[in-house]
Design an enzyme around this catalytic site. Structure first.
Site, PDB file in Angstrom:
ATOM      1  N   ASP A 265       0.860  -1.162   0.000  1.00 11.54           N
ATOM      2  CA  ASP A 265       0.000   0.000   0.000  1.00 11.54           C
ATOM      3  C   ASP A 265       0.912   1.233   0.000  1.00 11.54           C
ATOM      4  O   ASP A 265       2.125   1.140   0.118  1.00 11.54           O
ATOM      5  CB  ASP A 265      -0.963  -0.025   1.198  1.00 11.54           C
ATOM      6  CG  ASP A 265      -2.189   0.853   0.954  1.00 11.54           C
ATOM      7  OD1 ASP A 265      -3.209   0.663   1.626  1.00 11.54           O
ATOM      8  OD2 ASP A 265      -2.112   1.739   0.068  1.00 11.54           O
TER       9      ASP A 265
HETATM   10  C1  GLC Z   1      -4.297   4.319  -0.276  1.00  8.04           C
HETATM   11  C2  GLC Z   1      -5.200   3.179   0.138  1.00  8.04           C
HETATM   12  C3  GLC Z   1      -5.318   2.071  -0.877  1.00  8.04           C
HETATM   13  C4  GLC Z   1      -5.211   2.659  -2.267  1.00  8.04           C
HETATM   14  C5  GLC Z   1      -3.782   3.170  -2.407  1.00  8.04           C
HETATM   15  C6  GLC Z   1      -3.516   3.768  -3.787  1.00  8.04           C
HETATM   16  O1  GLC Z   1      -3.525   4.725   0.816  1.00  8.04           O
HETATM   17  O2  GLC Z   1      -4.935   2.589   1.409  1.00  8.04           O
HETATM   18  O3  GLC Z   1      -6.559   1.401  -0.656  1.00  8.04           O
HETATM   19  O4  GLC Z   1      -5.500   1.680  -3.246  1.00  8.04           O
HETATM   20  O5  GLC Z   1      -3.456   4.122  -1.407  1.00  8.04           O
HETATM   21  O6  GLC Z   1      -4.266   4.920  -3.958  1.00  8.04           O
END
Ligand code: GLC
Length: 740
Positions: A265
Site C-alpha cells: 500500500d
Molecule cells: C491508499 C489506500 C489504498 C489505495 C492506495 C492507492 O492509501 O490505502 O486502498 O489503493 O493508497 O491509492
C-alpha cells in the site's frame, strides 16, 4: 510474449533496470500538464531522473490521451522498451459511479456487483488504465472506521461472494481481453480490525480469528484468479504486513496459492520504519523483498537500496528476479508487450463513459442497495399529498463517496432534479434547510473531490434558509428529509469517535418534527450511524448510503414506489457508538444475556441493550412476507449425506416485492467455540401479491466445517441449529445433528 521470451528479457536486464520495475510513482511526474490524484502522503524521492524513466508502473493518472503519451515517452527511454503499467483506484466506478461497496453489499446480489465492476472496467480500460486497486474485501465490524464504506460488511461468507463477483467483473476470464483490467484484492490482511476503529492502528487478532473471519474473503478473490494483492498498513502478530514473511510467503503465497503481483500500500514499506520494525529504509527494503512484496508504491525504498544490498550480498538477486518476473508476467497477461496501449481510446472514452447503459445499471444497483429501516405508512409517498423536501441532500450532487476519486459529481442526478420529473410541482417544494456541516468543520478528500468544502454561509443566510424550510414543513402533509454524513466524513483517514448525523442537521430535524409528524428521512451515510433519535421520531427511514451517479433517480423511484426497496444491512447498526464493535456472528460467552437467566451476572451493559439498533440482514419492504416454519428433510447429516431445509414464503401484501431469505447455522457445541450463528446461504425471492414460493437450502457436511484448535479444518459431531428468515434476528428455528 512466450514465457521463455520473458525469461530471456529478464536475463538481459541490468540489476538497476530490474529494481526500477519494482518502483511505482505518480503519473504526474511524467507529463508537465498531467493531472493526477494523490492518495497518500507524498514524500521526497531518493532517486534520479533516469530511475523515473525506468519505473515499472504509475498510479493516480488516467485518460487515454495522457496515458498514451506517457507510455510512448516511457518506452522510448526504457532500455528494453518494456511497457509501463497504469494503475488507479477505480473502487466502485470510473466515471459512472455505482453505489459504494457497503451499499452494494446491501443488495445481497453479488452478480449485480460483478456487472458494476465490469462496466467500471470498461470505462477504466478506454481511459488507458490496466489495473484497478479494487475490490477492498476487508471484513469490518467497527463503524468508527471510515473505510467500512469500501467493504461489503461483517460477514465472511457474503464478503467472499462479493469478492469473487467483483474480481470476475473487472478481469473477466482473461484480463488481456478488451475492456478488462487486472483487479487487486486488498488490504492483506485484516486492515478492518484496526483497534478503536482508528485508521492505520494496530490490529490485535488471534490467528484463529484471523483465519476464521478475516482471511476467507481474500481467499475468495484469489480463488477467482485475481492478478494482484495489496498489503495492508497494519501489523499482524506484531509485524507490519508489508514485511511479514509468515503472512505473505506462508499464508498468501503458500497456503492460498497466490502467484500474482504483491504491491505494497501507499509507502507502506517505508512506514515499517515508523512502525519500529525496520531499522531504516535499507532494512525495510530487505524485509519487504524477503516477504515477497513485488512493487513499492510511491516511495524509492526499493529503487534506492536494493542494488546496493545485492552488491553487498545482503539480499539475493534471485528474489529480485522472482518479483520482476511476476511483474513482467502481469504485463504479459494484459497483452502490453503486443499492445502497450491496450484499450486506451479517446474516441471510445466519449461514447462509453457515462453511457446510458451504465447509467441504467447504476440506477438499478442504487435502487437495490437501499435499506428500508422503518416505515409507518408514509412510503411509498401518496402523490396526491403536499410534500416538502427539506434537508441539505435535497439538491446535493456530492453523493458518490470519497473513494469515487475519478468520478465527477457534476454528472450526478440530485433528488430534486429527479423529483421534478415526477412530482406535481404545484404541491411539492424543495428546501436545503441547512448545510451538511457547520462552517467550522473542514474536510479533505482525494483529487477533485478534495476541493469539496462546505460553502461558508453567513448567520443571516443560514437563518433565512432554516426558517423558509420550516415554513414549508409546517404547511406540508409530509416532509422528506434527505440528511446524513458529508461524503468526506467516510473513507480513508476519516475515523469518527461519534457516529452521529451532523448536529446542524439534527437541529433542523428537531425543529421540523415540532411542526410536522410525518417525516421520511432519506439517509446518506458511509457507515452505520447512531440513529436512535431519528428512529424514534421519523415515521420512515430509507438508507441510501452514497448511491452514486444515478442516486437521485433511484431515490425518487423508491420514494414513489416505482421500485420496492429490498436491501438488507451488510453491517449491524449499533444502538450507539459505545456498543462498537457489534456484529451478529459473535460468541455466546459463558454468561449470555438471555431471557430468563439471573439478571445481574450476565454479559450485558447496564445502560444500553446488547442488541444493535438494526441487525445484520435487516431491511423492510413496502409489502409483507409470511415465512412458514422451517421444515427439514431429516435431522441427521452424515459424511456424504445432506439434508434439505426449506420454508414457504408468501407475499401477503398489496404490491410486488423481493425478500432475501437467509439461512443461518449454529454449531451448538464444538472443539472450539463457534459463533451464535453464521450466514450460510441466502436467496432473493421476488413475489407478486398472494404469490408464494418454496425456498430450499441443502445442508451438507462441508458447510459445517470450521478451523479446529489444532489447525485442521473439519466438522464435529453433535447438535446444530438452523434459522431461516428475513434477517439475522429471526427466531424461525429447527435442529439437526451431524453424525460421522
Ligand atoms: C491508499 C489506500 C489504498 C489505495 C492506495 C492507492 O492509501 O490505502 O486502498 O489503493 O493508497 O491509492
Amino acid at each position: 510474449m512466450k514465457r521463455e521470451d520473458l525469461k530471456a528479457l529478464l536475463e538481459d536486464m541490468s540489476l538497476q533496470e530490474k529494481v526500477d520495475q519494482m518502483m511505482q510513482l505518480m503519473g504526474v511526474f511524467y507529463l508537465d500538464d498531467a493531472e493526477g490524484v494523490l492518495t497518500g502522503p507524498a514524500r521526497q524521492l531518493g532517486v534520479g531522473e533516469e530511475d523515473f524513466w525506468m519505473a515499472g508502473s504509475i498510479l493516480g493518472t488516467y485518460g487515454a490521451e495522457q496515458l498514451m503519451a506517457i507510455q510512448r515517452k516511457y518506452m522510448e527511454k526504457q532500455p528494453h522498451h518494456i511497457p509501463m503499467l497504469f494503475m488507479m483506484d477505480v473502487i466502485h466506478g470510473m466515471k459512472t459511479i455505482f453505489p459504494m461497496p457497503l451499499a452494494q453489499g446491501a443488495t445481497f446480489e453479488p452478480e449485480l456487483s460483478g456487472k458494476c465492476a465490469s462496466a467500471a472496467a470498461k470505462e477504466a480500460a478506454v481511459s488507458g488504465l490496466h489495473v484497478t486497486f479494487s475490490p477492498m474485501v476487508d471484513l469490518v465490524r467497527d463503524a468508527r472506521w471510515g473505510r467500512v464504506m469500501e467493504s461489503t460488511g461483517e460477514d465472511p461468507y457474503l464478503n467472499g461472494l462479493f469478492a469473487k463477483a467483483q474480481v470476475e467483473g473487472f478481469q473477466g476470464d482473461d484480463m488481456g481481453k478488451p475492456y478488462k483490467v487486472c483487479s487487486c484484492v486488498k488490504h492483506f490482511a485484516a486492515y478492518g480490525g484496526a483497534q478503536a476503529g482508528r485508521d492505520y492502528n494496530t490490529v490485535e487478532l488471534s490467528e484463529h480469528t484471523l483465519r476464521e473471519f478475516y482471511l476467507p474473503s481474500y481467499k475468495a478473490g484469489i480463488d477467482a484468479g485475481v492478478g494482484m494483492v495489496m498489503t495492508s498498513f497494519n501489523t499482524v502478530n506484531g509485524i507490519p504486513a508489508s514485511t511479514n514473511r509468515w503472512l505473505m510467503r506462508d499464508i498468501l503465497r503458500g497456503e492460498m496459492g497466490f502467484d500474482g503481483v504483491l504491491i505494497s500500500d501507499f509507502s507502506a514499506i517505508l512506514e515499517t520504519v515508523a512502525h519500529g520494525h525496520s531499522e531504516d529504509e535499507a532494512d525495510a527494503a530487505k524485509k519487504a523483498l524477503e516477504a515477497g512484496v513485488d512493487i513499492d508504491m510511491m516511495t524509492s525504498v526499493y529503487a534506492a537500496n536494493l542494488c546496493r544490498l545485492v552488491e553487498e550480498g545482503t539480499v539475493s538477486e534471485a528474489l529480485i528476479d522472482e518479483s520482476v518476473m511476476r511483474i513482467l508476467e502481469l504485463k504479459n497477461k494484459l497483452g502490453l508487450f503486443e499492445n502497450p496501449y491496450k484499450d486506451a481510446n479517446s474516441e471510445e472514452e466519449k461514447t462509453i463513459i457515462l453511457c446510458d447503459e451504465h447509467r441504467k445499471l447504476a440506477r438499478e444497483a442504487a435502487g437495490k442497495s437501499f435499506v428500508l429501516l422503518k416505515n409507518e405508512g408514509l412510503l411509498p409517498i401518496d402523490m396526491g399529498k403536499k410534500a416538502a423536501f427539506v434537508g441539505p441532500y435535497t439538491n446535493c450532487k456530492e453523493i458518490i463517496s470519497s473513494w469515487a476519486v475519478t468520478g465527477d459529481t457534476s454528472a450526478c442526478v440530485t433528488i430534486e432534479e429527479a423529483a421534478k420529473e415526477v412530482f406535481d410541482l404545484t404541491r411539492t417544494s424543495f428546501h436545503q434547510g441547512c448545510q451538511i456541516l457547520a462552517n467550522d468543520y473542514h474536510l479533505t478528500g482525494f483529487g477533485n473531490l478534495g476541493e469539496s468544502v462546505p460553502k461558508e454561509l453567513s448567520e443571516e443566510e443560514q437563518k433565512k434558509m432554516f426558517e423558509e424550510a420550516l415554513t414549508a414543513a409546517k404547511e406540508a402533509d409530509l416532509v422528506v428529509m434527505p440528511l446524513g454524513e458529508h461524503f468526506l466524513q467516510s473513507g480513508e483517514a476519516t475515523s469518527r469517535a461519534m457516529i452521529d448525523i451532523p448536529e446542524i442537521q439534527m437541529n433542523l430535524f428537531r425543529e421540523v418534527a415540532k411542526v410536522n409528524d410525518n417525516i421520511v428521512v432519506v439517509l446518506f451515510n458511509g457507515r452505520p450511524l447512531d440513529l436512535r433519535e431519528i428512529s424514534k421520531t421519523a415515521k420512515a427511514i430509507l438508507d441510501v448510503w452514497f448511491p452514486g451517479t444515478e442516486g437521485g433517480h433511484a431515490i425518487v423511484d423508491a420514494l414513489t414506489g416505482k421500485i420496492n426497496p429490498s436491501g438488507k444491512l451488510p453491517m449491524s447498526f449499533p444502538y450507539c457508538v459505545g456498543q462498537v464493535p457489534v456484529h451478529y456472528n459473535e460468541y455466546a460467552t459463558g454468561r449470555p444475556n438471555l431471557e430468563g437467566m439471573q439478571e445481574r451476572f450476565k454479559s450485558k451493559y447496564i445502560d444500553i441493550p446488547n442488541e444493535p439498533l438494526y441487525p445484520f440482514g435487516y431491511g423492510l419492504s413496502y409489502t409483507n412476507f409470511e415465512i412458514s416454519p422451517v421444515t427439514i428433510s431429516k435431522d441427521i447429516v452424515t459424511d456424504g449425506q445432506s439434508i434439505k431445509a426449506s420454508v414457504t414464503v408468501k407475499n401477503i401484501g398489496q404490491v410486488e416485492g423481493t425478500e432475501v431469505i437467509q439461512l443461518y447455522i449454529q454449531d451448538v457445541a464444538a472443539s472450539v467455540v463457534r459463533p451464535v450463528k453464521e450466514l450460510k446461504g441466502f436467496e432473493k425471492v421476488k413475489l407478486c401479491p398472494n404469490e408464494e414460493k418454496q425456498v430450499e437450502f441443502t445442508i451438507d457436511e462441508p458447510m459445517l466445517r470450521f478451523l479446529r484448535a489444532d489447525g485442521t479444518v473439519g466438522s464435529d459431531e453433535g447438535k446444530f441449529r438452523i434459522w431461516i428468515g428475513s434477517n439475522s434476528d429471526t427466531k424461525n428455528e429447527a435442529v439437526f445433528n451431524c453424525r460421522k
